[in-house]
Design a protein around this motif. Structure first.
Motif, mmCIF file in Angstrom:
data_model
loop_
_atom_site.group_PDB
_atom_site.id
_atom_site.type_symbol
_atom_site.label_atom_id
_atom_site.label_comp_id
_atom_site.label_asym_id
_atom_site.label_seq_id
_atom_site.Cartn_x
_atom_site.Cartn_y
_atom_site.Cartn_z
ATOM 1 N N GLU B 2 0.700 -1.251 0.018
ATOM 2 C CA GLU B 2 -0.009 0.092 0.016
ATOM 3 C C GLU B 2 0.903 1.238 -0.042
ATOM 4 O OE1 GLU B 2 -2.684 0.031 3.449
ATOM 5 O OE2 GLU B 2 -3.273 2.211 3.170
ATOM 6 N N SER B 3 0.317 2.355 -0.854
ATOM 7 C CA SER B 3 1.242 3.718 -0.882
ATOM 8 C C SER B 3 0.690 4.494 0.244
ATOM 9 C CB SER B 3 1.084 4.273 -2.093
ATOM 10 O OG SER B 3 1.487 5.439 -1.996
ATOM 11 N N VAL B 4 1.788 4.758 1.249
ATOM 12 C CA VAL B 4 1.265 5.536 2.187
ATOM 13 C C VAL B 4 1.160 7.068 1.734
ATOM 14 C CG1 VAL B 4 2.327 4.379 4.214
ATOM 15 C CG2 VAL B 4 3.724 5.965 2.865
ATOM 16 N N TYR B 36 10.753 12.405 10.136
ATOM 17 C CA TYR B 36 10.725 10.971 9.752
ATOM 18 C C TYR B 36 10.750 10.806 8.265
ATOM 19 C CZ TYR B 36 9.989 9.823 14.920
ATOM 20 O OH TYR B 36 10.113 9.847 16.088
ATOM 21 N N GLN B 38 9.428 7.496 5.700
ATOM 22 C CA GLN B 38 8.661 6.357 5.879
ATOM 23 C C GLN B 38 8.604 5.742 4.318
ATOM 24 O OE1 GLN B 38 4.477 6.242 7.056
ATOM 25 N NE2 GLN B 38 4.760 4.286 7.791
ATOM 26 N N GLY B 41 5.442 0.157 3.182
ATOM 27 C CA GLY B 41 5.460 -0.738 4.031
ATOM 28 C C GLY B 41 6.341 -0.897 5.373
ATOM 29 N N LYS B 42 6.844 0.310 5.526
ATOM 30 C CA LYS B 42 7.728 0.168 6.848
ATOM 31 C C LYS B 42 7.187 1.095 7.679
ATOM 32 C CE LYS B 42 11.785 -1.144 4.227
ATOM 33 N NZ LYS B 42 13.225 -0.835 3.830
ATOM 34 N N GLY B 43 7.847 1.140 8.871
ATOM 35 C CA GLY B 43 7.578 2.299 9.769
ATOM 36 C C GLY B 43 8.361 3.415 9.728
ATOM 37 N N PRO B 44 8.163 4.412 10.250
ATOM 38 C CA PRO B 44 8.870 5.801 9.981
ATOM 39 C C PRO B 44 10.174 5.557 10.762
ATOM 40 C CG PRO B 44 6.679 6.187 11.021
ATOM 41 C CD PRO B 44 6.699 4.666 10.975
ATOM 42 N N PHE B 46 13.575 7.487 12.007
ATOM 43 C CA PHE B 46 14.169 8.625 12.545
ATOM 44 C C PHE B 46 15.347 9.329 11.577
ATOM 45 C CE2 PHE B 46 15.039 11.602 16.276
ATOM 46 C CZ PHE B 46 16.358 11.959 15.762
ATOM 47 N N PHE B 89 7.707 12.961 7.048
ATOM 48 C CA PHE B 89 6.567 13.583 8.182
ATOM 49 C C PHE B 89 7.465 14.445 9.076
ATOM 50 C CE2 PHE B 89 2.891 11.229 7.109
ATOM 51 C CZ PHE B 89 3.277 10.128 6.626
ATOM 52 N N PHE B 106 1.848 14.351 14.456
ATOM 53 C CA PHE B 106 2.567 14.396 13.081
ATOM 54 C C PHE B 106 1.962 15.335 12.411
ATOM 55 C CE2 PHE B 106 5.467 10.842 12.687
ATOM 56 C CZ PHE B 106 5.382 10.420 13.881
ATOM 57 N N LYS B 108 1.201 16.342 7.931
ATOM 58 C CA LYS B 108 0.324 15.758 6.944
ATOM 59 C C LYS B 108 1.441 14.739 6.202
ATOM 60 C CE LYS B 108 -3.356 18.905 6.548
ATOM 61 N NZ LYS B 108 -4.014 18.312 7.426
#
Lengths: 113, 116
Positions: B2-4, B36, B38, B41-44, B46, B89, B106, B108
């Motif tokens: 999925e595209s964030v 951040y 991102q 498919g991954k978490g943010p 740092f 972000f 956060f 947008k």
């Protein structure tokens, strides 16, 4: 930085059921948090998981819907209860290290049908 | 996956150029800010942080600028590479109604696309 893992990485669930998401950290941390990221959106803080006491919830989130456990300094769970399609999101845990630096797990991708 | 970045503003830059990603924050009481990255498919992840008593902070190929007067934050990425393609972000550590310390608010997000 801490290594954070989450289980499951993804799941597809039926409406009305509940899912418990686990977050494991490879070192002891004071602060753990749970966030939600709806499709194509930014992250929203659900709650702060406090070790040894009840979680602190943000406006719009309640314990009955998102019960949280924090039994020790390396582990937390978030349960998404009585799920509906609107709960389809990525759920992320994070931890604070140092003064304020916050690191995130890989997320749990939840789809509710 | 999925595209964030599906519903997010997009910035497209040529590989090798510098990119600037902007963020407006709302809480004048915020005293700490983080950028951040991102990937899908991954978490943010740092990238860099800055405290409110600073105007500028530099890292490896990245610089964060803070303008408290207009509540504006920017991330500059030098000599962009294909691996810089991601959603970026900004986040602020603001006082929370729930009283939870260090919980982040956060922005947008911006989808950065690096063109070859």
């Amino acid at each position: 930085s801490a290594v954070i893992s989450q289980k499951p990485s993804r799941d597809i669930c039926q409406r009305g059921t509940s899912l418990t998401i686990q977050c494991q950290v490879d070192s002891q941390v004071t602060m753990m948090f749970w966030y939600r990221q709806q499709p194509g959106q930014s992250l929203t803080l659900i709650a702060t998981a406090n070790q040894g006491s009840e979680a602190t919830y943000e406006s719009g989130f309640v314990i009955d819907k998102f019960p949280i456990s924090r039994p020790n300094l390396t582990f937390s769970t978030l349960t998404v209860s009585n799920m509906s399609p609107e709960d389809s999101s990525i759920y992320l845990c994070s931890v604070t290290q140092g003064a304020h630096e916050q690191y995130f797990g890989p997320g749990t991708r939840l789809t509710v049908t | 996956g999925e595209s964030v970045g599906l519903h997010l503003p997009t910035l497209s830059v040529q590989e090798g150029d510098n990119s600037i990603i902007n963020c407006a924050y709302s809480n004048s009481a915020s005293d700490y800010f983080i950028w951040y990255k991102q990937e899908s498919g991954k978490g943010p992840q740092f990238i860099i942080d800055i405290r409110s008593n600073m105007d500028k902070r530099q890292g490896q190929r990245v610089t964060v600028l803070l303008n408290k007067t207009v509540k504006h934050l920017s991330l500059q990425i030098a000599a962009t590479q294909p691996g810089d393609s991601a959603v970026y972000f900004c986040a602020e550590n603001a006082q929370r109604t729930g009283g939870g310390a260090d919980g982040l608010t956060f922005g947008k997000g911006t989808h950065l696309i690096i063109q070859p």
